[in-house]
Scaffold this motif. Structure first.
Motif, PDB file in Angstrom:
ATOM      1  N   UNK A 131       0.825  -1.198   0.000  1.00  0.00           N
ATOM      2  CA  UNK A 131       0.000   0.000   0.000  1.00  0.00           C
ATOM      3  C   UNK A 131       0.866   1.258   0.000  1.00  0.00           C
ATOM      4  N   UNK A 132       1.877   1.290   0.844  1.00  0.00           N
ATOM      5  CA  UNK A 132       2.773   2.448   0.905  1.00  0.00           C
ATOM      6  C   UNK A 132       3.564   2.585  -0.388  1.00  0.00           C
ATOM      7  N   UNK A 133       4.005   1.482  -0.979  1.00  0.00           N
ATOM      8  CA  UNK A 133       4.730   1.526  -2.244  1.00  0.00           C
ATOM      9  C   UNK A 133       3.850   2.105  -3.347  1.00  0.00           C
ATOM     10  N   UNK A 134       2.619   1.659  -3.410  1.00  0.00           N
ATOM     11  CA  UNK A 134       1.675   2.168  -4.408  1.00  0.00           C
ATOM     12  C   UNK A 134       1.404   3.651  -4.192  1.00  0.00           C
ATOM     13  N   UNK A 135       1.258   4.026  -2.946  1.00  0.00           N
ATOM     14  CA  UNK A 135       0.988   5.422  -2.598  1.00  0.00           C
ATOM     15  C   UNK A 135       2.150   6.314  -3.020  1.00  0.00           C
ATOM     16  N   UNK A 136       3.373   5.859  -2.787  1.00  0.00           N
ATOM     17  CA  UNK A 136       4.547   6.639  -3.173  1.00  0.00           C
ATOM     18  C   UNK A 136       4.696   6.727  -4.689  1.00  0.00           C
ATOM     19  N   UNK A 137       4.417   5.629  -5.396  1.00  0.00           N
ATOM     20  CA  UNK A 137       4.478   5.659  -6.861  1.00  0.00           C
ATOM     21  C   UNK A 137       3.464   6.644  -7.420  1.00  0.00           C
ATOM     22  N   UNK A 138       2.268   6.650  -6.858  1.00  0.00           N
ATOM     23  CA  UNK A 138       1.235   7.581  -7.302  1.00  0.00           C
ATOM     24  C   UNK A 138       1.670   9.023  -7.053  1.00  0.00           C
ATOM     25  N   UNK A 139       2.195   9.284  -5.871  1.00  0.00           N
ATOM     26  CA  UNK A 139       2.654  10.624  -5.532  1.00  0.00           C
ATOM     27  C   UNK A 139       3.780  11.064  -6.463  1.00  0.00           C
ATOM     28  N   UNK A 140       4.713  10.189  -6.746  1.00  0.00           N
ATOM     29  CA  UNK A 140       5.819  10.500  -7.639  1.00  0.00           C
ATOM     30  C   UNK A 140       5.309  10.789  -9.048  1.00  0.00           C
ATOM     31  N   UNK A 141       4.370   9.982  -9.535  1.00  0.00           N
ATOM     32  CA  UNK A 141       3.813  10.195 -10.873  1.00  0.00           C
ATOM     33  C   UNK A 141       3.094  11.538 -10.962  1.00  0.00           C
ATOM     34  N   UNK A 142       2.368  11.894  -9.926  1.00  0.00           N
ATOM     35  CA  UNK A 142       1.639  13.171  -9.934  1.00  0.00           C
ATOM     36  C   UNK A 142       2.602  14.343  -9.890  1.00  0.00           C
ATOM     37  N   UNK A 143       3.594  14.270  -9.016  1.00  0.00           N
ATOM     38  CA  UNK A 143       4.506  15.401  -8.845  1.00  0.00           C
ATOM     39  C   UNK A 143       5.442  15.595 -10.028  1.00  0.00           C
ATOM     40  N   UNK A 144       5.806  14.541 -10.740  1.00  0.00           N
ATOM     41  CA  UNK A 144       6.704  14.702 -11.889  1.00  0.00           C
ATOM     42  C   UNK A 144       5.980  15.286 -13.091  1.00  0.00           C
TER      43      UNK A 144
END
Length: 90
Positions: A42-55
């Motif tokens: 869950x945390x890995x998915x959350x971080x990937x989503x955050x990274x995709x949004x911010x980039x």
């Protein structure tokens, strides 16, 4: 009853007691393992989503993620541009 039969019955009784003692620990360990893996994914998915949004966001964008199973609430401003922060809950 001969000695070997008595010995086998003794081992069977001790084995059954061992299984009754160990089985609850195995179940608890399995539950903890499943919960841990779920939280990690869950945390890995959350971080990937955050990274995709911010980039992909333009400078000055404010990204807010609510608290969830993966972790605490996050508020991130992308780039150095002027951005308006969302109002905080009182």
């Amino acid at each position: 009853m001969n000695t070997i039969t008595a010995l086998v019955q003794g081992w069977a009784v001790e084995g059954a007691a061992f299984v009754r003692h160990v089985l609850p620990w195995q179940s608890a360990c399995c539950v903890l393992l499943i919960v841990g893996v779920t939280k990690f994914l869950s945390e890995t998915s959350r971080r990937k989503t955050l990274l995709a949004i911010t980039t992909q966001a333009p400078p000055g964008t404010v990204v807010a993620q609510e608290a969830g199973m993966g972790g605490p609430k996050m508020l991130i401003q992308v780039g150095g541009g002027a951005g308006s922060l969302p109002e905080r809950d009182s």
